[in-house]
Design an enzyme around this catalytic site. Sequence first.
Site, PDB file in Angstrom:
ATOM      1  CG  ASP A 200      -6.500 -20.172  -8.561  1.00 28.02           C
ATOM      2  OD1 ASP A 200      -7.490 -20.551  -7.963  1.00 28.02           O
ATOM      3  OD2 ASP A 200      -6.392 -19.900  -9.779  1.00 28.02           O
ATOM      4  CG  HIS A 201     -10.683 -19.927  -3.858  1.00 23.56           C
ATOM      5  ND1 HIS A 201     -10.654 -18.692  -4.755  1.00 23.56           N
ATOM      6  CD2 HIS A 201     -11.903 -20.587  -4.002  1.00 23.56           C
ATOM      7  CE1 HIS A 201     -11.871 -18.557  -5.024  1.00 23.56           C
ATOM      8  NE2 HIS A 201     -12.678 -19.425  -4.541  1.00 23.56           N
ATOM      9  CG  HIS A 263     -10.633 -18.973  -9.864  1.00 21.31           C
ATOM     10  ND1 HIS A 263      -9.612 -18.938  -9.013  1.00 21.31           N
ATOM     11  CD2 HIS A 263     -11.393 -17.892  -9.481  1.00 21.31           C
ATOM     12  CE1 HIS A 263      -9.694 -18.105  -8.022  1.00 21.31           C
ATOM     13  NE2 HIS A 263     -10.951 -17.349  -8.203  1.00 21.31           N
TER      14      HIS A 263
HETATM   15  P1  NDP Z   1     -10.051  -5.640   1.129  1.00 16.54           P
HETATM   16  O1  NDP Z   1     -10.432  -4.583  -0.188  1.00 16.54           O
HETATM   17  O2  NDP Z   1     -11.165  -5.984   1.893  1.00 16.54           O
HETATM   18  O3  NDP Z   1      -8.792  -5.326   1.695  1.00 16.54           O
HETATM   19  C1  NDP Z   1      -8.178  -5.851   2.751  1.00 16.54           C
HETATM   20  C2  NDP Z   1      -7.556  -5.080   3.523  1.00 16.54           C
HETATM   21  O4  NDP Z   1      -6.409  -4.215   3.078  1.00 16.54           O
HETATM   22  C3  NDP Z   1      -8.553  -3.990   4.136  1.00 16.54           C
HETATM   23  O5  NDP Z   1      -9.253  -4.159   5.145  1.00 16.54           O
HETATM   24  C4  NDP Z   1      -7.553  -2.691   4.308  1.00 16.54           C
HETATM   25  O6  NDP Z   1      -7.063  -2.682   5.604  1.00 16.54           O
HETATM   26  C5  NDP Z   1      -6.533  -2.984   3.417  1.00 16.54           C
HETATM   27  N1  NDP Z   1      -6.480  -2.002   2.235  1.00 16.54           N
HETATM   28  C6  NDP Z   1      -7.256  -2.051   1.428  1.00 16.54           C
HETATM   29  N2  NDP Z   1      -6.902  -1.218   0.492  1.00 16.54           N
HETATM   30  C7  NDP Z   1      -5.958  -0.425   0.889  1.00 16.54           C
HETATM   31  C8  NDP Z   1      -5.050   0.456   0.291  1.00 16.54           C
HETATM   32  N3  NDP Z   1      -5.271   1.070  -0.743  1.00 16.54           N
HETATM   33  N4  NDP Z   1      -3.886   0.767   1.107  1.00 16.54           N
HETATM   34  C9  NDP Z   1      -3.855   0.191   2.292  1.00 16.54           C
HETATM   35  N5  NDP Z   1      -4.372  -0.806   2.850  1.00 16.54           N
HETATM   36  C10 NDP Z   1      -5.624  -1.013   2.179  1.00 16.54           C
HETATM   37  O7  NDP Z   1      -9.989  -6.979   0.172  1.00 16.54           O
HETATM   38  P2  NDP Z   1     -10.213  -8.294   0.320  1.00 16.54           P
HETATM   39  O8  NDP Z   1     -10.121  -8.905   1.818  1.00 16.54           O
HETATM   40  O9  NDP Z   1     -11.421  -8.615  -0.558  1.00 16.54           O
HETATM   41  O10 NDP Z   1      -9.231  -9.193  -0.649  1.00 16.54           O
HETATM   42  C11 NDP Z   1      -7.836  -9.229  -0.117  1.00 16.54           C
HETATM   43  C12 NDP Z   1      -6.968  -9.745  -1.296  1.00 16.54           C
HETATM   44  O11 NDP Z   1      -7.228 -11.256  -1.463  1.00 16.54           O
HETATM   45  C13 NDP Z   1      -6.892  -9.242  -2.673  1.00 16.54           C
HETATM   46  O12 NDP Z   1      -5.688  -9.405  -3.172  1.00 16.54           O
HETATM   47  C14 NDP Z   1      -8.161  -9.855  -3.410  1.00 16.54           C
HETATM   48  O13 NDP Z   1      -7.968  -9.739  -4.664  1.00 16.54           O
HETATM   49  C15 NDP Z   1      -7.924 -11.261  -2.853  1.00 16.54           C
HETATM   50  N6  NDP Z   1      -8.951 -12.108  -3.004  1.00 16.54           N
HETATM   51  C16 NDP Z   1     -10.319 -11.918  -2.123  1.00 16.54           C
HETATM   52  C17 NDP Z   1     -11.211 -12.612  -2.296  1.00 16.54           C
HETATM   53  C18 NDP Z   1     -12.455 -12.350  -1.549  1.00 16.54           C
HETATM   54  O14 NDP Z   1     -13.453 -13.177  -1.541  1.00 16.54           O
HETATM   55  N7  NDP Z   1     -12.398 -11.197  -0.718  1.00 16.54           N
HETATM   56  C19 NDP Z   1     -11.202 -13.951  -3.255  1.00 16.54           C
HETATM   57  C20 NDP Z   1      -9.887 -14.184  -3.731  1.00 16.54           C
HETATM   58  C21 NDP Z   1      -9.259 -13.184  -3.559  1.00 16.54           C
HETATM   59  P3  NDP Z   1      -6.864  -1.371   6.365  1.00 16.54           P
HETATM   60  O15 NDP Z   1      -7.665  -0.224   5.890  1.00 16.54           O
HETATM   61  O16 NDP Z   1      -7.422  -1.744   7.896  1.00 16.54           O
HETATM   62  O17 NDP Z   1      -5.472  -1.535   6.287  1.00 16.54           O
HETATM   63  C1  BG6 Z   2     -12.862 -15.199  -6.342  1.00 14.80           C
HETATM   64  C2  BG6 Z   2     -13.357 -14.056  -7.298  1.00 14.80           C
HETATM   65  O1  BG6 Z   2     -11.531 -15.371  -6.553  1.00 14.80           O
HETATM   66  O2  BG6 Z   2     -13.584 -16.259  -6.842  1.00 14.80           O
HETATM   67  C3  BG6 Z   2     -14.561 -13.573  -7.116  1.00 14.80           C
HETATM   68  O3  BG6 Z   2     -12.620 -13.039  -6.858  1.00 14.80           O
HETATM   69  C4  BG6 Z   2     -15.461 -14.912  -7.101  1.00 14.80           C
HETATM   70  O4  BG6 Z   2     -15.208 -12.703  -7.986  1.00 14.80           O
HETATM   71  C5  BG6 Z   2     -14.903 -16.130  -6.581  1.00 14.80           C
HETATM   72  O5  BG6 Z   2     -16.850 -14.663  -6.678  1.00 14.80           O
HETATM   73  C6  BG6 Z   2     -15.764 -17.547  -6.912  1.00 14.80           C
HETATM   74  O6  BG6 Z   2     -15.309 -18.332  -5.806  1.00 14.80           O
HETATM   75  P1  BG6 Z   2     -16.259 -19.471  -5.624  1.00 14.80           P
HETATM   76  O7  BG6 Z   2     -15.111 -20.334  -4.778  1.00 14.80           O
HETATM   77  O8  BG6 Z   2     -17.200 -18.849  -4.765  1.00 14.80           O
HETATM   78  O9  BG6 Z   2     -16.671 -20.322  -6.633  1.00 14.80           O
END
Ligand code: NDP
Ligand code: BG6
Length: 511
Positions: A200-201, A263
Site C-alpha cells: 500500500d504505497h 490507503h
Molecule cells: P495495467 O492495466 O496497466 O496492467 C498491467 C499489465 O497487466 C498490462 O500491461 C497487461 O500487460 C497486463 N494485463 C492487464 N489486463 C490483463 C488481462 N485481463 N489479462 C492478462 N494480462 C493483463 O495496470 P497498472 O499497471 O495500472 O496496475 C497494475 C496493478 O497495480 C493493479 O493491481 C493496480 O490496481 C495496481 N496499482 C496501480 C497503480 C497505478 O498507479 N497504475 C497504483 C496502485 C496500484 P500485457 O497485456 O502485456 O500482459
Molecule cells: C492509487 C489509486 O492507489 O493511489 C489512484 O489507485 C490514486 O487512483 C493514487 O490516484 C493516489 O496516490 P498518490 O500517491 O498520488 O496520492
Amino acid sequence: MTTSRSLALHTDVREQLCIENKPDPCTIVIFGASGDLTHRKLIPALFGMYLKKMLPEQFAILGCARSVISEAEFAKMVREDLTDFEGAGADETEEFVRHCSYLPGRYDNQQVYDELAVALRKLEEKFQTGGNCLFYFATPPSLFIPITEGLSSARLTDERRGSWSRIVIEKPFGHDLASSLSIDKALKQHVAESQIYRIDHYLGKETVQNILILRFANAIFEPLWNRKYIDHVQITVAETLGVENRAGYYEQAGALRDMFQNHMIQMLALTAMEPPAQFEANRYRDEIVKLIRAIRPFPVEELDKWLVRGQYQAADEAGVSLSYREEAGVDAESSVETFVAMKMMIDNWRWQGVPFYLRSGKRLKNRVSEIAITFKPVPHSIFAPVQPEQLAPNVLVLKIQPEEGIGLTLEAKTPGPKLCMNSLSLNFSYKDIFGGFTPNAYERLLLDCMTGDQTLFVRNDAVELAWEVFMPVLDAWSKTPETNALRPYKAGSWGPVKADDLLAQAGHKWR
Ligand code: NDP
Ligand code: BG6
C-alpha cells in the site's frame, strides 16, 4: 487575520537516530511489465534506488508480460521512463538499463515459468544475484493466482540454499471480501505469509510514517490523544486528476475500493491505533488489526447519514471539459463513484464518541492529503464575555502531501494595548528543514521487500477486516438502489454539497 510562522528545527544538534538495513543481491521480476504502474512508478523507483545506492550492487531486473516486446524495445521503454529523471547522467542510465531484460509470455502458460527459471539462472550467473528473487505482480488481481501457481510449478517460490523468494502484490487486494479470501487461500497453498508483501504505497510515504514518530517518539501528544481532548478528526485525500488512462480498472473499482479499503483505512489506523510495545512487524500490525476491528459497522438502514458518494462533472471554470461519464473507457451511464465522504466511529475506550470524517475524490479543488486533529475547546473562558466556543479550537494538521509538514493552530494575543486574540499557526515544513528532497514511497517499500522487512506491508487479517468494514456498504449500494444515491459534483469543487451534512449533524465543518 491568521499569522503564519515557521519553526526552525535543528537536525544537527545531535547525530540522527537512524535504523538502516542493507539489501541482499537479487533479481526483481516484474509481471505486468508493459503496464502503467511499471513504467510510471516501479522503473523510476528502482532507478532512484540505484542512484542512491539503495539497490544491492548485484541486481537484475526482468520484465514479464504478454506483450511481445524485444529486449531492445524494452530497454528503450526503460530509457524513456527515465528521461526526466533529475540528477542522472547518461552513463548511469545506460548502466542501469544493462541490468534490465524482458521475457514475453502468457501468464497462464506453464512454459513461460520454465523459461523464466532458465532466464533467472542466467541472470544469477551474470549479475551474481545469489538466487534471491522478488516477484512483483504489477497486474490486475485476477492474475495473482495463475502467476503464483506458475511460479510454484517451476519451483521458483521455493526458498532453497539460503536464498529467498518473495512476492509483492498490489492493492486492491481482490474486488471484495470473497475474492480477497480466495486469492489469499490460493497464495498460501504455494507461499508462506512471510513471503507475501501486500503493498500500500501510502505506507511508504515519509509523512505517513511520521504519524507514528510524532505520536510515539514525543511525550507531549499521547496524553491528549483521546476522547477527553480530541473533538473530531478529518482525513482528506483530494486529487485534482481525473481517472486518467485507468478507466478499465476504475470502472470496476470506484473510490471506495480504490482509496478507502486500503490507503484511507490505513491512515485512520495509524492515527488512532494503540502504541505497539515495539516497532516490529507483527506487534505493530497487531495494533493496526485491533483498531480496524474496533471500527463501528455502518448502519445499513441509515447509510446516507454516514456516507456520501459522488461523481465528477465537467466544469469549464476548472478547465475540465469531460465529466467522468465522458472519459475514454467509461460507460456513458456509469454509476461508479469518484468521490466518497464518510463518518466513522471507533468503539473503544480511547475514541468513544469522537467522529472520524474521511473523504477522498478525484477532480477536486486542490491536491491535498492531510489528517487534521481538532481539539476540544477550553473548559472555561477566563476572558469574559468571550465564551470557550468562540475561541478557535487548536488543530494539529499532519500534512501528508504535496506540502509535507505539520501545522498547529494556537490562540495568541495580538500585540497592542487591547486584549485581542487571534489564531496563530505554527508550521513545520519538510521542504524548509530537509530541502526539497522527498523520498519516493515505492523506493522505500521496494527496499523493505529486499531486506525482508514486512512492517510497512499489510497483513492478510488487516486486508480481510478492511473488506469486512466496507462490504455492507458495497452490498447495500449494489442491491438497494435507495442507498446508492450518486451525487454529481463539479470538477474543481470540494465534492457534493451533501458531504457537508455529515459533519453539520455534529456542528462540524470540513476544513
Ligand atoms: P495495467 O492495466 O496497466 O496492467 C498491467 C499489465 O497487466 C498490462 O500491461 C497487461 O500487460 C497486463 N494485463 C492487464 N489486463 C490483463 C488481462 N485481463 N489479462 C492478462 N494480462 C493483463 O495496470 P497498472 O499497471 O495500472 O496496475 C497494475 C496493478 O497495480 C493493479 O493491481 C493496480 O490496481 C495496481 N496499482 C496501480 C497503480 C497505478 O498507479 N497504475 C497504483 C496502485 C496500484 P500485457 O497485456 O502485456 O500482459
Ligand atoms: C492509487 C489509486 O492507489 O493511489 C489512484 O489507485 C490514486 O487512483 C493514487 O490516484 C493516489 O496516490 P498518490 O500517491 O498520488 O496520492
